[in-house]
Design a protein around this motif. Structure first.
Motif, PDB file in Angstrom:
ATOM      1  N   GLN A  66       0.839  -1.193   0.000  1.00 51.43           N
ATOM      2  CA  GLN A  66       0.000   0.000   0.000  1.00 51.43           C
ATOM      3  C   GLN A  66       0.878   1.249   0.000  1.00 51.43           C
ATOM      4  O   GLN A  66       1.911   1.306   0.673  1.00 51.43           O
ATOM      5  CB  GLN A  66      -0.894  -0.006   1.238  1.00 51.43           C
ATOM      6  CG  GLN A  66      -1.785   1.217   1.392  1.00 51.43           C
ATOM      7  CD  GLN A  66      -2.549   1.188   2.703  1.00 51.43           C
ATOM      8  OE1 GLN A  66      -2.371   0.274   3.513  1.00 51.43           O
ATOM      9  NE2 GLN A  66      -3.389   2.179   2.921  1.00 51.43           N
ATOM     10  N   ASP A  67       0.483   2.244  -0.775  1.00 56.63           N
ATOM     11  CA  ASP A  67       1.235   3.501  -0.853  1.00 56.63           C
ATOM     12  C   ASP A  67       0.973   4.333   0.398  1.00 56.63           C
ATOM     13  O   ASP A  67      -0.143   4.772   0.641  1.00 56.63           O
ATOM     14  CB  ASP A  67       0.809   4.272  -2.100  1.00 56.63           C
ATOM     15  CG  ASP A  67       1.597   5.564  -2.277  1.00 56.63           C
ATOM     16  OD1 ASP A  67       2.594   5.754  -1.545  1.00 56.63           O
ATOM     17  OD2 ASP A  67       1.223   6.375  -3.145  1.00 56.63           O
ATOM     18  N   THR A  68       2.013   4.560   1.182  1.00 59.16           N
ATOM     19  CA  THR A  68       1.879   5.351   2.413  1.00 59.16           C
ATOM     20  C   THR A  68       2.669   6.649   2.342  1.00 59.16           C
ATOM     21  O   THR A  68       2.919   7.286   3.369  1.00 59.16           O
ATOM     22  CB  THR A  68       2.359   4.538   3.631  1.00 59.16           C
ATOM     23  OG1 THR A  68       3.735   4.147   3.428  1.00 59.16           O
ATOM     24  CG2 THR A  68       1.501   3.303   3.841  1.00 59.16           C
ATOM     25  N   THR A  69       3.073   7.044   1.135  1.00 60.46           N
ATOM     26  CA  THR A  69       3.873   8.265   1.015  1.00 60.46           C
ATOM     27  C   THR A  69       3.089   9.511   1.402  1.00 60.46           C
ATOM     28  O   THR A  69       3.682  10.558   1.669  1.00 60.46           O
ATOM     29  CB  THR A  69       4.400   8.429  -0.426  1.00 60.46           C
ATOM     30  OG1 THR A  69       3.292   8.376  -1.350  1.00 60.46           O
ATOM     31  CG2 THR A  69       5.378   7.308  -0.766  1.00 60.46           C
ATOM     32  N   GLY A  70       1.756   9.424   1.432  1.00 62.00           N
ATOM     33  CA  GLY A  70       0.969  10.559   1.898  1.00 62.00           C
ATOM     34  C   GLY A  70       1.135  10.786   3.382  1.00 62.00           C
ATOM     35  O   GLY A  70       0.925  11.892   3.882  1.00 62.00           O
ATOM     36  N   ALA A  71       1.504   9.739   4.111  1.00 65.01           N
ATOM     37  CA  ALA A  71       1.686   9.851   5.561  1.00 65.01           C
ATOM     38  C   ALA A  71       3.113  10.219   5.931  1.00 65.01           C
ATOM     39  O   ALA A  71       3.351  10.971   6.871  1.00 65.01           O
ATOM     40  CB  ALA A  71       1.306   8.535   6.242  1.00 65.01           C
ATOM     41  N   ALA A  72       4.082   9.675   5.190  1.00 68.57           N
ATOM     42  CA  ALA A  72       5.487   9.937   5.510  1.00 68.57           C
ATOM     43  C   ALA A  72       6.351   9.552   4.320  1.00 68.57           C
ATOM     44  O   ALA A  72       5.938   8.770   3.464  1.00 68.57           O
ATOM     45  CB  ALA A  72       5.919   9.143   6.745  1.00 68.57           C
ATOM     46  N   GLU A  73       7.532  10.123   4.292  1.00 64.49           N
ATOM     47  CA  GLU A  73       8.498   9.741   3.270  1.00 64.49           C
ATOM     48  C   GLU A  73       8.934   8.297   3.500  1.00 64.49           C
ATOM     49  O   GLU A  73       8.886   7.807   4.634  1.00 64.49           O
ATOM     50  CB  GLU A  73       9.721  10.656   3.338  1.00 64.49           C
ATOM     51  CG  GLU A  73       9.464  12.086   2.909  1.00 64.49           C
ATOM     52  CD  GLU A  73       9.306  12.224   1.415  1.00 64.49           C
ATOM     53  OE1 GLU A  73       9.682  11.280   0.679  1.00 64.49           O
ATOM     54  OE2 GLU A  73       8.807  13.264   0.964  1.00 64.49           O
ATOM     55  N   PRO A  74       9.334   7.581   2.446  1.00 58.21           N
ATOM     56  CA  PRO A  74       9.806   6.202   2.625  1.00 58.21           C
ATOM     57  C   PRO A  74      10.936   6.113   3.651  1.00 58.21           C
ATOM     58  O   PRO A  74      11.868   6.919   3.634  1.00 58.21           O
ATOM     59  CB  PRO A  74      10.302   5.825   1.219  1.00 58.21           C
ATOM     60  CG  PRO A  74       9.508   6.694   0.293  1.00 58.21           C
ATOM     61  CD  PRO A  74       9.331   7.997   1.029  1.00 58.21           C
ATOM     62  N   ARG A  75      10.813   5.175   4.563  1.00 54.88           N
ATOM     63  CA  ARG A  75      11.802   4.902   5.614  1.00 54.88           C
ATOM     64  C   ARG A  75      11.997   6.082   6.576  1.00 54.88           C
ATOM     65  O   ARG A  75      12.979   6.147   7.304  1.00 54.88           O
ATOM     66  CB  ARG A  75      13.157   4.493   5.010  1.00 54.88           C
ATOM     67  CG  ARG A  75      13.120   3.195   4.241  1.00 54.88           C
ATOM     68  CD  ARG A  75      14.463   2.850   3.657  1.00 54.88           C
ATOM     69  NE  ARG A  75      14.883   3.852   2.674  1.00 54.88           N
ATOM     70  CZ  ARG A  75      14.469   3.874   1.419  1.00 54.88           C
ATOM     71  NH1 ARG A  75      13.636   2.950   0.980  1.00 54.88           N
ATOM     72  NH2 ARG A  75      14.894   4.807   0.592  1.00 54.88           N
ATOM     73  N   ALA A  76      11.072   7.021   6.584  1.00 54.87           N
ATOM     74  CA  ALA A  76      11.179   8.165   7.492  1.00 54.87           C
ATOM     75  C   ALA A  76      10.745   7.767   8.897  1.00 54.87           C
ATOM     76  O   ALA A  76       9.888   6.903   9.080  1.00 54.87           O
ATOM     77  CB  ALA A  76      10.320   9.318   6.988  1.00 54.87           C
TER      78      ALA A  76
END
Length: 208
Positions: A66-76
């Motif tokens: 699932q794309d979660t980039t709206g919540a945080a940057e990858p591996r952030a």
């Protein structure tokens, strides 16, 4: 609550998670922290626990997440909401990086790196930050107290809100050095139509 100005309590909206495309499905309150959201509620560090869905195509066997980039940057380690909170805390509330790191329950380096990356993205790269500027304030500032490099910067401030009584001054930019050429080049880099809209430039008595 019979008052029509209130809506039904919604923990997702209250915690600001709807802005990140997330939904609260549970909570765990501990003595030292709350496991629920992406930014501190009060001064207690708050951790966001996210379940990431995985999908698999029954035809080709391809698997994706699932794309979660709206919540945080990858591996952030910090969500986008936490980054915004940290930036406001430092710029507007004048908190130290150490205090912000403590509130977010991360290391000093994690908080500092995140703020240094988020600041240019939100503030410096904002295409509208020069809109409506009519009064400029210019002054020099000692940026670093070391013998290496130029320790001075030229600070450019938007004083329009102060003159018009609509709010505090805004930082527009900082230019390395304090020479006449530094400020001249900064003005030259702005559009001619924007320069034509300036009415007042308030500055100190230095050569710039």
């Amino acid at each position: 609550m019979p008052d029509a100005t209130f809506t039904t309590p919604d923990l997702t909206t209250f915690a600001g998670l709807d802005e990140l495309g997330l939904e609260v499905v549970g909570q765990r309150l501990e003595a030292g922290r709350a496991v629920l959201a992406h930014e501190p509620l009060g001064w207690r560090p708050t951790t966001l626990l996210v379940t990431v869905r995985r999908y698999r195509c029954s035809g080709c066997g391809h698997v994706w997440r699932q794309d979660t980039t709206g919540a945080a940057e990858p591996r952030a380690k910090l969500s986008r909401g936490a980054l915004r909170w940290a930036l406001v805390a430092i710029v507007c509330q004048h908190l130290t990086v150490a205090r912000v790191a403590e509130s977010l329950a991360v290391s000093w380096n994690t908080a500092n790196d995140a703020v240094l990356a988020e600041g240019p993205r939100v503030l410096i790269n904002d295409p509208h930050r020069f809109d409506g500027v009519k009064v400029l304030g210019v002054d020099e500032h000692v940026w670093q107290h070391t013998r290496r490099g130029d320790k001075y910067v030229t600070v450019i401030i938007d004083l329009t809100p102060v003159r018009e009584g609509t709010g505090p001054a805004r930082l527009l930019d900082m230019v390395e050095g304090r020479s006449k050429a530094a400020f001249k080049q900064w003005l030259a880099d702005r559009p001619a139509s924007w320069r034509a809209g300036l009415e007042v430039v308030a500055m100190d008595g230095f050569t710039g």
